[in-house]
Design a protein around this motif. Structure first.
Motif, PDB file in Angstrom:
ATOM      1  N   GLN A 147       0.653  -1.307  -0.150  1.00  0.00           N
ATOM      2  CA  GLN A 147       0.105  -0.105  -0.051  1.00  0.00           C
ATOM      3  C   GLN A 147       1.149   1.093   0.036  1.00  0.00           C
ATOM      4  N   VAL A 148       1.882   0.983   0.506  1.00  0.00           N
ATOM      5  CA  VAL A 148       2.896   2.781   0.797  1.00  0.00           C
ATOM      6  C   VAL A 148       3.253   2.484  -0.532  1.00  0.00           C
ATOM      7  N   ARG A 149       3.404   1.676  -1.286  1.00  0.00           N
ATOM      8  CA  ARG A 149       4.621   1.391  -2.272  1.00  0.00           C
ATOM      9  C   ARG A 149       3.079   2.024  -3.735  1.00  0.00           C
ATOM     10  N   LYS A 150       2.293   1.338  -3.588  1.00  0.00           N
ATOM     11  CA  LYS A 150       1.427   2.331  -4.296  1.00  0.00           C
ATOM     12  C   LYS A 150       0.782   3.489  -4.525  1.00  0.00           C
ATOM     13  N   ASP A 151       0.526   4.079  -2.525  1.00  0.00           N
ATOM     14  CA  ASP A 151       0.334   5.368  -2.475  1.00  0.00           C
ATOM     15  C   ASP A 151       1.543   6.558  -3.534  1.00  0.00           C
ATOM     16  N   ALA A 152       3.178   6.115  -2.867  1.00  0.00           N
ATOM     17  CA  ALA A 152       3.986   6.741  -3.812  1.00  0.00           C
ATOM     18  C   ALA A 152       4.423   6.683  -5.076  1.00  0.00           C
ATOM     19  N   GLY A 153       3.516   5.806  -5.945  1.00  0.00           N
ATOM     20  CA  GLY A 153       3.494   5.129  -6.861  1.00  0.00           C
ATOM     21  C   GLY A 153       5.595   4.219  -7.493  1.00  0.00           C
ATOM     22  N   GLU A 183      17.033  10.852 -12.077  1.00  0.00           N
ATOM     23  CA  GLU A 183      16.726  10.804 -10.208  1.00  0.00           C
ATOM     24  C   GLU A 183      15.472   9.544  -9.824  1.00  0.00           C
ATOM     25  N   ILE A 184      15.480   9.164  -8.654  1.00  0.00           N
ATOM     26  CA  ILE A 184      15.105   8.258  -8.318  1.00  0.00           C
ATOM     27  C   ILE A 184      14.270   8.332  -6.953  1.00  0.00           C
ATOM     28  N   LYS A 185      13.151   8.117  -6.848  1.00  0.00           N
ATOM     29  CA  LYS A 185      12.360   7.927  -5.886  1.00  0.00           C
ATOM     30  C   LYS A 185      12.601   7.763  -4.243  1.00  0.00           C
ATOM     31  N   ALA A 186      11.943   8.176  -2.951  1.00  0.00           N
ATOM     32  CA  ALA A 186      12.018   8.203  -2.316  1.00  0.00           C
ATOM     33  C   ALA A 186      11.199   6.772  -1.895  1.00  0.00           C
ATOM     34  N   GLY A 187      11.529   5.483  -0.972  1.00  0.00           N
ATOM     35  CA  GLY A 187      11.197   4.837  -0.928  1.00  0.00           C
ATOM     36  C   GLY A 187      11.848   3.289  -1.711  1.00  0.00           C
ATOM     37  N   ARG A 188      12.497   3.878  -3.095  1.00  0.00           N
ATOM     38  CA  ARG A 188      12.813   3.223  -4.318  1.00  0.00           C
ATOM     39  C   ARG A 188      13.922   1.906  -3.160  1.00  0.00           C
ATOM     40  N   GLU A 209      22.496  -1.710   8.821  1.00  0.00           N
ATOM     41  CA  GLU A 209      22.510  -0.915   9.956  1.00  0.00           C
ATOM     42  C   GLU A 209      21.597  -0.413   9.880  1.00  0.00           C
ATOM     43  N   LEU A 210      21.592  -0.521  11.383  1.00  0.00           N
ATOM     44  CA  LEU A 210      20.551  -0.141  12.364  1.00  0.00           C
ATOM     45  C   LEU A 210      20.594   1.492  12.709  1.00  0.00           C
ATOM     46  N   THR A 211      21.838   2.194  11.994  1.00  0.00           N
ATOM     47  CA  THR A 211      22.014   3.362  13.115  1.00  0.00           C
ATOM     48  C   THR A 211      20.756   4.333  12.235  1.00  0.00           C
ATOM     49  N   ASP A 212      20.571   4.477  11.696  1.00  0.00           N
ATOM     50  CA  ASP A 212      19.200   5.131  11.415  1.00  0.00           C
ATOM     51  C   ASP A 212      17.685   5.496  12.644  1.00  0.00           C
ATOM     52  N   LEU A 213      18.229   3.799  13.756  1.00  0.00           N
ATOM     53  CA  LEU A 213      17.295   3.961  14.497  1.00  0.00           C
ATOM     54  C   LEU A 213      17.811   4.635  15.381  1.00  0.00           C
ATOM     55  N   THR A 214      18.444   4.762  15.885  1.00  0.00           N
ATOM     56  CA  THR A 214      19.033   5.717  17.001  1.00  0.00           C
ATOM     57  C   THR A 214      19.103   6.867  16.350  1.00  0.00           C
ATOM     58  N   ALA A 215      18.562   7.646  15.330  1.00  0.00           N
ATOM     59  CA  ALA A 215      19.067   8.270  15.318  1.00  0.00           C
ATOM     60  C   ALA A 215      17.280   9.803  15.311  1.00  0.00           C
ATOM     61  N   SER A 216      17.950  11.120  15.082  1.00  0.00           N
ATOM     62  CA  SER A 216      16.627  12.033  14.421  1.00  0.00           C
ATOM     63  C   SER A 216      15.745  11.541  13.235  1.00  0.00           C
ATOM     64  N   PRO A 217      14.566  10.994  13.171  1.00  0.00           N
ATOM     65  CA  PRO A 217      13.309  11.349  12.346  1.00  0.00           C
ATOM     66  C   PRO A 217      13.853  12.124  11.652  1.00  0.00           C
ATOM     67  N   LYS A 218      13.618  12.197  10.165  1.00  0.00           N
ATOM     68  CA  LYS A 218      13.913  13.022   9.210  1.00  0.00           C
ATOM     69  C   LYS A 218      12.329  12.850   8.013  1.00  0.00           C
ATOM     70  N   THR A 219      11.792  14.137   7.469  1.00  0.00           N
ATOM     71  CA  THR A 219      10.671  13.669   6.693  1.00  0.00           C
ATOM     72  C   THR A 219      11.617  13.434   5.264  1.00  0.00           C
ATOM     73  N   ASP A 220      10.770  12.516   4.532  1.00  0.00           N
ATOM     74  CA  ASP A 220      11.667  12.334   3.238  1.00  0.00           C
ATOM     75  C   ASP A 220       9.714  12.383   2.590  1.00  0.00           C
ATOM     76  N   GLU A 221      10.017  13.016   1.044  1.00  0.00           N
ATOM     77  CA  GLU A 221       9.341  12.314   0.379  1.00  0.00           C
ATOM     78  C   GLU A 221       9.410  12.318  -1.215  1.00  0.00           C
ATOM     79  N   SER A 222       8.119  11.331  -1.114  1.00  0.00           N
ATOM     80  CA  SER A 222       8.662  10.438  -3.147  1.00  0.00           C
ATOM     81  C   SER A 222       9.060  12.084  -3.461  1.00  0.00           C
ATOM     82  N   SER A 223       9.951  11.577  -4.471  1.00  0.00           N
ATOM     83  CA  SER A 223      10.198  12.715  -6.156  1.00  0.00           C
ATOM     84  C   SER A 223       9.857  12.846  -6.895  1.00  0.00           C
TER      85      SER A 223
END
Length: 263
Positions: free
Chosen positions: A104-110, A210-215, A249-263
């Protein structure tokens, strides 16, 4: 008398350690329930830091990653949502809820995916450890069968031959999917906005597309702050390392969340 005092102190220390561990488990469970309640109340920005705190202190599970991915999806962070759904799926392959939400996430983001080859779909039925366990079990049965054939065990030759061939075939068929699943942990997911594939690992390099976020991508090589990637669409190029998340690599799980959008 000194030995009695020493024994008493050791017992006291062990009891204190056990009580501390139990308290930590209770606190983690309470925090998980609080995060879940926040997500139920659509307070996803509050739930995400709590899930990350649990991941940092207690490690990850399929359920934790699933809930975290759901919260990321609800806050529009497609890349992080896909990454954590993919991680959850590797811990719990075949889970229908994870598969449905990821799709569903992939579908919503195209982020449409071409149909995977049947071999890939079969390999994804089990995780790497399960495939390896199946292969090891069949190899062990093969060894036992061969030993039985060399001893005085009275088994029909046709049965021994059939068991040997069957175990050998299973061993050979289960090793490739185990290797494929282990290699899939080297995959990554694009999280950066307007990420551009470059022809070389330099800031001023010309883009190839270009490559979309979530790819979903396969990481091929690293050079400084850049990684050479191959997308599921077949595109290849260099990306900045801070614009992707590596699934292993699970380092992102200890970092502050960042907002990303599909390009």
């Amino acid at each position: 008398m000194k030995n009695i005092h020493l024994y008493f102190l050791i017992c006291l220390a062990m009891c204190f350690a056990a009580a501390t561990c139990q308290a930590d488990e209770i606190n983690a469970a309470d925090l998980f329930n609080t995060a879940n309640q926040a997500a139920i109340n659509a307070e996803y920005e509050k739930a995400i830091p709590m899930y990350l705190r649990i991941a940092k202190s207690k490690g990850v599970s399929a359920q934790l990653l699933y809930n975290l991915a759901y919260s990321y999806a609800k806050t529009g962070q497609t890349g992080r949502a896909v990454a954590n759904y993919e991680r959850a799926l590797r811990l719990d392959p075949g889970n229908e809820d994870i598969l449905a939400n990821l799709e569903q996430v992939r579908k919503d983001a195209g982020l449409y995916r071409d149909d995977s080859p049947i071999y890939t779909r079969l390999a994804e039925l089990l995780c790497a450890d399960q495939w390896l366990m199946l292969s090891a079990t069949s190899f062990l049965l093969l060894a036992i069968t061969l030993i039985a054939a060399q001893t005085a065990v009275s088994l029909p030759p046709t049965l021994l031959k059939g068991l040997s061939i069957g175990c050998l075939v299973i061993t050979l068929l289960t090793l490739p999917p185990a290797l494929y699943r282990y290699q899939s942990w080297n995959d990554g997911v694009v999280t950066g906005n307007d990420s551009r594939l470059l022809i070389s690992p330099f800031t001023g390099a010309d883009p190839t597309g270009e490559i979309k976020a979530g790819r979903l991508i396969r990481i091929k090589q690293r050079h400084g702050d850049f990684v050479l990637v191959e997308a599921t669409t077949g595109k290849t190029g260099w990306l900045r390392q801070d614009s992707i998340i590596s699934l292993s690599e699970l380092t992102d799980l200890t970092a502050s969340p960042k907002t990303d959008e599909s390009s």
